[in-house]
Every structure is written in C-alpha cells, then in structure tokens.
Scaffold this motif. Structure first.
Motif, PDB file in Angstrom:
ATOM      1  N   GLU A 182       0.609  -1.149  -0.455  1.00 35.53           N
ATOM      2  CA  GLU A 182      -0.200  -0.503   0.582  1.00 35.53           C
ATOM      3  C   GLU A 182       0.681   1.420  -0.091  1.00 35.53           C
ATOM      4  OE1 GLU A 182      -2.216  -0.149   3.628  1.00 35.53           O
ATOM      5  OE2 GLU A 182      -3.109  -2.100   3.326  1.00 35.53           O
ATOM      6  N   ASN A 183       0.412   2.333  -0.588  1.00 37.61           N
ATOM      7  CA  ASN A 183       1.240   3.487  -1.442  1.00 37.61           C
ATOM      8  C   ASN A 183       0.138   4.757  -0.440  1.00 37.61           C
ATOM      9  OD1 ASN A 183       3.948   3.625  -3.264  1.00 37.61           O
ATOM     10  ND2 ASN A 183       3.039   2.121  -1.926  1.00 37.61           N
ATOM     11  N   ARG A 184      -0.639   4.395   0.584  1.00 35.63           N
ATOM     12  CA  ARG A 184      -1.392   5.883   0.927  1.00 35.63           C
ATOM     13  C   ARG A 184      -1.933   5.374   1.875  1.00 35.63           C
ATOM     14  NH1 ARG A 184      -6.597   6.759  -2.015  1.00 35.63           N
ATOM     15  NH2 ARG A 184      -6.463   8.674  -0.606  1.00 35.63           N
ATOM     16  N   ALA A 185      -1.366   6.447   3.276  1.00 37.01           N
ATOM     17  CA  ALA A 185      -2.158   6.618   4.557  1.00 37.01           C
ATOM     18  C   ALA A 185      -3.762   6.480   5.047  1.00 37.01           C
ATOM     19  CB  ALA A 185      -1.427   8.203   5.135  1.00 37.01           C
ATOM     20  N   THR A 186      -4.344   5.677   5.517  1.00 33.66           N
ATOM     21  CA  THR A 186      -5.462   5.994   6.439  1.00 33.66           C
ATOM     22  C   THR A 186      -5.734   7.214   7.052  1.00 33.66           C
ATOM     23  OG1 THR A 186      -5.031   4.898   8.358  1.00 33.66           O
ATOM     24  CG2 THR A 186      -5.544   2.823   6.290  1.00 33.66           C
ATOM     25  N   TYR A 218       3.277  -2.265  -6.107  1.00 38.50           N
ATOM     26  CA  TYR A 218       3.227  -1.001  -5.602  1.00 38.50           C
ATOM     27  C   TYR A 218       1.078  -1.122  -5.776  1.00 38.50           C
ATOM     28  CZ  TYR A 218       7.369  -0.644  -4.533  1.00 38.50           C
ATOM     29  OH  TYR A 218       8.625  -0.891  -3.776  1.00 38.50           O
ATOM     30  N   LEU A 219       0.249  -0.381  -5.106  1.00 39.06           N
ATOM     31  CA  LEU A 219      -0.485  -0.015  -4.928  1.00 39.06           C
ATOM     32  C   LEU A 219      -1.193   1.498  -4.283  1.00 39.06           C
ATOM     33  CD1 LEU A 219      -3.078  -3.033  -3.821  1.00 39.06           C
ATOM     34  CD2 LEU A 219      -2.063  -2.642  -5.581  1.00 39.06           C
ATOM     35  N   PRO A 220      -1.867   2.367  -5.242  1.00 46.47           N
ATOM     36  CA  PRO A 220      -2.188   3.802  -4.688  1.00 46.47           C
ATOM     37  C   PRO A 220      -3.159   4.007  -3.937  1.00 46.47           C
ATOM     38  CG  PRO A 220      -3.465   3.552  -7.054  1.00 46.47           C
ATOM     39  CD  PRO A 220      -2.511   2.045  -6.753  1.00 46.47           C
ATOM     40  N   LEU A 221      -3.576   3.159  -2.797  1.00 55.29           N
ATOM     41  CA  LEU A 221      -4.756   2.791  -2.116  1.00 55.29           C
ATOM     42  C   LEU A 221      -4.160   2.801  -0.716  1.00 55.29           C
ATOM     43  CD1 LEU A 221      -5.979  -0.290  -4.213  1.00 55.29           C
ATOM     44  CD2 LEU A 221      -6.756   1.840  -3.772  1.00 55.29           C
ATOM     45  N   ASN A 222      -4.943   2.703   0.396  1.00 58.24           N
ATOM     46  CA  ASN A 222      -4.661   3.232   1.594  1.00 58.24           C
ATOM     47  C   ASN A 222      -5.473   2.017   2.086  1.00 58.24           C
ATOM     48  OD1 ASN A 222      -6.994   3.090   2.762  1.00 58.24           O
ATOM     49  ND2 ASN A 222      -7.005   4.899   2.624  1.00 58.24           N
ATOM     50  N   PHE A 255       5.377   4.735  -5.916  1.00 58.45           N
ATOM     51  CA  PHE A 255       4.971   6.349  -6.036  1.00 58.45           C
ATOM     52  C   PHE A 255       5.616   7.381  -5.589  1.00 58.45           C
ATOM     53  CE2 PHE A 255       1.377   3.359  -6.582  1.00 58.45           C
ATOM     54  CZ  PHE A 255       0.281   3.781  -7.626  1.00 58.45           C
ATOM     55  N   SER A 256       5.324   8.207  -5.848  1.00 56.11           N
ATOM     56  CA  SER A 256       6.679   9.398  -5.787  1.00 56.11           C
ATOM     57  C   SER A 256       5.569  10.243  -5.272  1.00 56.11           C
ATOM     58  CB  SER A 256       6.793  10.364  -7.162  1.00 56.11           C
ATOM     59  OG  SER A 256       6.192  10.103  -7.854  1.00 56.11           O
ATOM     60  N   GLU A 257       4.401  10.569  -4.610  1.00 58.26           N
ATOM     61  CA  GLU A 257       3.658  11.561  -4.078  1.00 58.26           C
ATOM     62  C   GLU A 257       3.845  11.026  -3.146  1.00 58.26           C
ATOM     63  OE1 GLU A 257       1.552  10.580  -8.250  1.00 58.26           O
ATOM     64  OE2 GLU A 257       2.647   9.685  -6.837  1.00 58.26           O
ATOM     65  N   ASP A 258       3.226  12.416  -1.797  1.00 58.41           N
ATOM     66  CA  ASP A 258       3.317  12.190  -1.068  1.00 58.41           C
ATOM     67  C   ASP A 258       2.615  11.242  -0.103  1.00 58.41           C
ATOM     68  OD1 ASP A 258       3.238  12.141   2.021  1.00 58.41           O
ATOM     69  OD2 ASP A 258       3.450  14.868   1.916  1.00 58.41           O
ATOM     70  N   PRO A 259       2.277  10.404   0.612  1.00 57.11           N
ATOM     71  CA  PRO A 259       1.388   9.735   0.748  1.00 57.11           C
ATOM     72  C   PRO A 259      -0.062   9.757   1.520  1.00 57.11           C
ATOM     73  CG  PRO A 259       3.205   8.480   2.626  1.00 57.11           C
ATOM     74  CD  PRO A 259       3.802   9.901   0.974  1.00 57.11           C
ATOM     75  N   PHE A 260       0.614  10.598   2.414  1.00 54.49           N
ATOM     76  CA  PHE A 260      -0.002  11.952   3.698  1.00 54.49           C
ATOM     77  C   PHE A 260      -1.040  12.448   2.669  1.00 54.49           C
ATOM     78  CE2 PHE A 260       2.866   9.831   6.385  1.00 54.49           C
ATOM     79  CZ  PHE A 260       1.796   9.519   7.657  1.00 54.49           C
TER      80      PHE A 260
END
Length: 266
Positions: A182-186, A218-222, A255-260
């Motif tokens: 996962e590449n995003r914060a909940t 990698y997934l663009p998901l939290n 992913f290069s984006e900020d996960p937050f």
C-alpha cells in the motif's frame, strides 16, 4: 464532557473496531467436484473488517470460480489465540483436502498465517498474496502509544501485543508468495502521524518487509481501500493464484507522491 464524547465518536469512525463477533463465511462454488479436484481461497481479514466490512470481499471472490472461506479468527486475547482459531477453522472445514489452497491475507492475518505455517510445515498452500503496508503496520504502535486505555477497551490485549511483535517470515520454497504494498495513509495513520513517523522514515523497498516473495507490486491505495476497491486490485490476486506472478500491468516501482496526500489512483 462534550470534548470526550466527540473524541470517542471520532475514534469509532476512524479506528477499525475490534469487537470481533462476525461469523465465518463459506461459499462452495461447485458442489459436484470433490475437494481434491478443486482449489479454494482462504481469506484472512484484518482488524479493519468490522468497520470496512467483508461485503465487498465476498462479492468479489464468490464470482471467481473458487470455493471461498473467510474465518472469524481474530481474538481479543493474543496472536496465539488467532493461530489456534485459524487452525480449528482449517480442520473443521477440511481445507487440507483441496488440491490447492490459495490465501489472501490482510496484515494481522499475515502474523497469524505465518505462525500457523511454522506449526504446520506440511500443508497444501499453493500461493499467498499478502497485503502489507509500511505505514499501516505502524498503526498498532501509534494508537497504543497515544491512547492506550481506549485501545485496551476496544481491542483487549491483542493490539498491545501486536504492536510489539515482529513479523515472522516464512521461507517455504513450495509456496508462491506475492506482496501488495500500500502507498497511501489511512485516516487513522494521518491522525496519529507524529507517533507513527517517530519510528523513522518509510522505506518502500519490498525487502524491508522481511518476507521472501515471488513477485510484488505497489497499490495507490490505503489500507481501508483494500476492503472495497477490488476493481483496482482484485484481478491481480486471481492472476497471481493462476500464474504465480502479478500481471505485466502491475506497478513495480513505488509512487513518488506524498502518501499523506490523497493523490489520484493510477
């Protein structure tokens, strides 16, 4: 008092509920063939299943052609109890009789499953897809540190134990292992970001997950998304079960984006 009420309300919304009371789910796709002629999927949901539910999980997997098993295995007492509950479920439903058993496991499921495999090295598990998260796996530490009493009330003893228990990898060369990262914060991790990040910077290298693998993506998901966004990643699970690797479309660079920040799903 108003402030306390609001805080508890937010906690209920943001934090996966640990009131483990749901029933086992079993779906038999083909009643004609014997288990020895079929494959099955064992799904091990995590702490978040009581808020996110399992409806989307069930809706996706019952259409895949496999027999599907989802145990109510999570204990408030300990990881060891989770392992015992899983073992009893496997024995009760005779999962060892299937020609192949494939597993999709959420985070606490990985801790449980790996210990079960260590106790049962001779098994019929063909492949495992783990849902792993360098961020969400810090959630137990963060909430136990920030709000210990509330967490004890909601979760019992297991969350504190889980926050201190290192991942126990498996290295069985006969099991094909895929890892979703996962590449995003909940919302939960965002709320407790300071404490979560006090453990150090995030390293997205799959080797840091301390698990041998056949493939990863990698997934663009939290973590919450992993309970209901099967249109994005569900096909990769079935692809891996069939071909022992993720598809050529799977993203194998972080992913290069900020996960937050809620970046666009790609």
């Amino acid at each position: 008092m108003k402030g306390i009420f609001i805080y508890f309300t937010l906690l209920f919304i943001l934090m996966p509920s640990i009131c483990f009371g749901s029933k086992d789910f079993i779906f038999i796709s083909n009643n004609v063939l014997a288990k020895s002629e079929k494959e099955a999927i064992l799904i091990l949901p995590g702490f978040g299943s009581k808020i996110q539910g399992t409806d989307s999980i069930i809706a996706f997997f019952i259409k895949t052609g496999y027999d599907v098993y989802i145990p109510n295995y999570i204990s408030r007492k300990s990881i060891a109890n989770c392992v015992t509950n899983l073992d009893e479920f496997i024995i009760k439903n005779d999962l060892a009789s299937y020609s192949k058993l494939n597993v999709f496991s959420y985070i606490v499921g990985a801790w449980t499953l790996n210990n079960w495999i260590l106790n049962n090295p001779k098994n019929n598990i063909h492949s495992i897809v783990y849902d792993r998260s360098p961020l969400q796996e810090r959630a137990p530490y963060a909430v136990v540190t920030d709000i210990p009493l509330i967490i004890r009330i909601f979760s019992g003893k297991i969350m504190k134990e889980f926050s201190k228990t290192p991942y126990s990898p498996i290295s069985n060369s006969q099991i094909n292992i895929g890892i979703f990262i996962e590449n995003r914060a909940t919302k939960l991790i965002k709320k407790h970001k300071k404490t979560a990040m006090s453990l150090g910077s995030i390293d997205w290298n799959p080797k840091k997950l301390k698990q041998v693998y056949s493939d990863f993506c990698y997934l663009p998901l939290n973590h919450d998304d992993l309970y209901n966004r099967f249109e994005i990643f569900g096909g990769e699970i079935i692809y891996f079960f069939k071909y022992n690797a993720f598809s050529s479309d799977a993203k194998r660079t972080p992913f290069s984006e900020d996960p937050f920040i809620n970046f666009e799903k790609k």
